[in-house]
Every structure is written in structure tokens, then in C-alpha cells.
Design an enzyme around this catalytic site. Structure first.
Site, PDB file in Angstrom:
ATOM      1  N   GLY A  67      22.445  28.109 -19.920  1.00 55.22           N
ATOM      2  CA  GLY A  67      22.590  27.143 -20.989  1.00 55.22           C
ATOM      3  C   GLY A  67      21.344  27.135 -21.854  1.00 55.22           C
ATOM      4  O   GLY A  67      20.247  27.491 -21.412  1.00 55.22           O
ATOM      5  N   GLY A 115      23.533  28.857 -16.199  1.00 54.37           N
ATOM      6  CA  GLY A 115      24.871  28.667 -16.734  1.00 54.37           C
ATOM      7  C   GLY A 115      25.683  29.940 -16.796  1.00 54.37           C
ATOM      8  O   GLY A 115      26.914  29.907 -16.800  1.00 54.37           O
ATOM      9  N   GLU A 138      16.202  27.392 -11.761  1.00 55.55           N
ATOM     10  CA  GLU A 138      15.944  26.069 -12.325  1.00 55.55           C
ATOM     11  C   GLU A 138      14.736  25.332 -11.741  1.00 55.55           C
ATOM     12  O   GLU A 138      14.115  24.522 -12.433  1.00 55.55           O
ATOM     13  CB  GLU A 138      17.202  25.194 -12.167  1.00 55.55           C
ATOM     14  CG  GLU A 138      18.363  25.611 -13.053  1.00 55.55           C
ATOM     15  CD  GLU A 138      19.209  26.738 -12.470  1.00 55.55           C
ATOM     16  OE1 GLU A 138      20.209  27.118 -13.113  1.00 55.55           O
ATOM     17  OE2 GLU A 138      18.875  27.238 -11.370  1.00 55.55           O
ATOM     18  N   ASP A 146      22.538  23.922 -11.090  1.00 55.40           N
ATOM     19  CA  ASP A 146      23.718  23.121 -11.403  1.00 55.40           C
ATOM     20  C   ASP A 146      24.925  24.040 -11.587  1.00 55.40           C
ATOM     21  O   ASP A 146      25.032  25.051 -10.904  1.00 55.40           O
ATOM     22  CB  ASP A 146      23.450  22.221 -12.609  1.00 55.40           C
ATOM     23  CG  ASP A 146      23.165  22.993 -13.896  1.00 55.40           C
ATOM     24  OD1 ASP A 146      22.983  24.224 -13.834  1.00 55.40           O
ATOM     25  OD2 ASP A 146      23.129  22.361 -14.980  1.00 55.40           O
TER      26      ASP A 146
END
Length: 352
Positions: A67, A115, A138, A146
Site C-alpha cells: 500500500g 499489500g 511492516e 496486515d
């Protein structure tokens, strides 16, 4: 490139092709891209002439670097309420991919991170190449894995997922397959021919057989080669115990691993381990996505995410100053706000 479509959707015979089209940004996801992916999946699932969907990335660098966290960083610092919109729509997209009714073929060539893992590893047919570089990095930016990472990582063999999630280290095709993030290894220079054959595959049953005909051995990666060490040192339920176990060892792999972990956000390490342990006992991907959304909402109220993105992407000094700076300063009660659903539910129609 930003003046062109960020996602190119087309049909090739019986295959629905989705091309991420931000090559200069290694196809990092934006909210319009998430929405375009959702729309394409709905269209192809309803089209009786489509037997499979193929996801690929434009450019030579990779499928997707994740992302666009710089955008999230900027919106969060500005206090823009739209900052949560990306996750509100990205996480349901990950779930839609996991339950997609037709073969979903992800070409995980080159860089596949964050992502990018979310839009590929939840698919039914995940293909890596000799160029694949996969990571959930991350903890290095004050965040946590995530996009369903707390569902995928605990289901890797032994403690491989714990190692991947805490270190954020980049791994190759063999490791991606070993960890259950991918299914097949296909040479990069044969991907175009594979897609051509998939476009002529008239039924879902033939998709796996078509891919298998192109598959080559991925070899042994870091995870398999160091499985005993990983299982012995990452089996604990506190980060302090993991550090202590690594300190007791005198092998190069343990020393390098400990050095990496000592550079990560202490809060992110503890939050990630808690999410992974809860994810191990969860019964559904939705449960994990809801938990991740709650944690992400709280992350935006804290220091480390903004500091991590600053150090990695804004000032690029690679010297984040975490707060708290030491593991022992992150108490169990400090993690409680990350598990409170401050911003509601992503899947209100599903009772957990």
C-alpha cells in the site's frame, strides 16, 4: 504514468487479466486501485465466459510493493478522517480474493511486499519466479503485518511465520512456497506463454494442470535451511523470550536475526507477536482482518508509524527513533488500545 489508468482490466480468451499499472512506484496500491480491483473481480466473477483471473504488475520491478504508506502517513499527520478509507476498502478486497469463486492466478514476480501479499497470497493459484522477493516488512516502519497477515503467517510451518512477521526480512520463491504464501514456481521468461495457455483454458479444473506444466523446482530457501533454529527461538509468546533464546545461540543465522530485530520498533514487535498468536487461534480470515483494522486505527494515533515512514520514505535517513525505544518499556497494558474497535467493524454482517 499517473495520468493513465492505474489498473488495466482486459479479457484474453477465457482469462480475465488485471494489470497493476504504477510501475514507477512498483505498483504500490492506492484507493482508486483497490476500487478498480474490486470492480474487476465482480465483473469477471459474473462473466460466464471467464474461467480464471490473472493478476500481474506492469514494469520490471515487481507485482506490488504494498500500500502507498506515504499517502497514509500524510493523511494521518494532517488529521484527515479519510485516512482510514484505504484500509476500510483494502481489507474487504483481501477477503473477496480469498473467497473468489473462480481460479485467481497471482503472478508474484519481483517485489511482493505488504499489500502486494494481500492481493496475491489469498488467491487460489499463487505463482512465484526466480526473481520473487517477498516480505511483510511492516515492523521496520512502526506498523505490523496486515492485509490478513495475522491469518497467513501463523499458518506457515512451525514458527516460520513468526520469523517472517517479526523480522520483516525479504525471502525468495522457495521460502514463499515453504511458508504457504505461494504454490508454484515458474521461470520468469515463461510467464507470458503461461498466460496465453491460461487464456485458452475453458474450465476451472484445467487451470491447475496448465500451471503445473510450467512449474520448476524452487530449491531450498532460508526458512527450510534454518527451520530448527527458527522453531527453537521463535516458539515463545513474548518478544523478550525470543531475544533471550537468540542471545543464547552462537550461530550466524541467530546473530543476524537478532541484529535485525533490534532495529525494529519495540511496540511493533510486541503488537505483531500478539496479533500472530491470536491469529493462530482464530477461526476465520474476517476475525483477523477486523483485529488488524482496530490495531491500524490505533497505530495512526501513535508515534512510531510516522517516525518509521519518515526514516524510510521521507527523510530516508534509515535511522528511526522509536518511542518507547526499548522492549521493556512496552508493557502489556500499553497494547490494549490496539485491540479496541475505535472505528467500527469492516464486516458488520458477520458475527464473530
Amino acid at each position: 504514468m499517473e495520468t493513465e489508468a492505474q489498473v488495466i482490466v482486459e479479457k484474453a480468451g477465457a482469462a480475465g487479466i488485471i494489470r497493476l499499472n504504477r510501475p514507477k512506484a512498483i505498483n504500490s496500491l492506492t484507493l482508486p486501485m483497490v476500487r478498480a480491483l474490486f470492480q474487476a473481480l465482480r465483473h469477471f466473477e459474473d462473466d460466464p465466459g471467464i474461467s480464471c483471473v490473472v493478476l500481474t504488475g506492469e514494469g520490471e520491478r515487481g507485482l506490488c510493493a504494498g500500500g502507498d504508506v506515504r499517502v497514509i502517513h500524510d493523511l494521518g499527520k494532517a488529521g484527515d478522517p479519510q485516512v482510514l478509507d484505504f484500509w476500510r476498502e483494502e481489507f474487504p478486497l483481501n477477503y473477496s480474493i480469498a473467497r473468489f469463486g473462480k481460479p485467481y492466478v497471482a503472478l508474484m514476480d519481483g517485489i511482493v511486499m505488504g499489500g502486494g501479499v494481500g492481493i496475491s497470497a489469498h488467491g487460489s493459484h499463487r505463482i512465484v519466479t526466480e526473481r520473487t522477493r517477498l516480505a511483510m516488512p511492516e515492523t521496520g516502519i512502526g506498523y505490523f503485518p496486515d492485509v490478513g497477515g495475522s491469518w497467513l503467517l501463523p499458518r506457515a510451518p512451525g514458527e516460520c511465520g513468526t520469523w517472517l512477521g517479526l523480522t520483516g526480512n525479504i525471502v525468495t520463491a522457495a521460502d514463499a512456497i515453504h511458508a504457504g504464501f505461494a504454490d508454484y514456481c515458474v521461470p520468469y521468461d515463461r510467464l507470458d506463454a503461461l498466460v496465453q495457455d491460461l487464456s485458452q483454458t475453458a474450465d476451472a479444473e484445467g487451470v491447475g494442470a496448465t500451471i503445473a506444466a510450467y512449474t520448476t523446482p524452487a530449491g531450498e530457501g532460508v526458512l527450510a535451511a534454518n527451520r530448527d533454529v527458527i522453531d527453537a527461538t521463535f516458539r515463545f509468546d513474548t518478544v523478550e523470550e525470543i531475544f533471550a533464546a537468540l542471545l543464547k545461540r552462537d550461530d550466524a543465522f541467530s546473530r543476524v536475526t537478532l541484529d535485525v530485530l533490534q532495529k525494529r520498533s519495540p511496540t511493533s514487535l510486541k503488537l505483531t507477536l500478539k496479533l500472530l498468536r491470536l491469529g493462530r487461534d482464530s477461526v476465520s480470515l474476517i476475525e483477523c482482518l477486523e483485529r488488524e483494522f482496530a490495531a491500524g486505527t490505533e497505530i495512526l494515533r501513535r508515534h512510531d508509524f510516522y517516525e518509521g515512514v519518515r526514516a524510510a520514505l521521507v527523510d530516508k535517513d534509515r535511522n528511526p527513533r522509536w518511542r518507547p525505544a526499548r522492549l521493556e518499556e512496552v508493557r502489556e497494558e500499553d497494547l490494549a488500545p490496539y485491540f479496541a474497535a475505535h472505528s467500527g467493524s469492516l464486516f458488520p454482517e458477520h458475527r464473530l
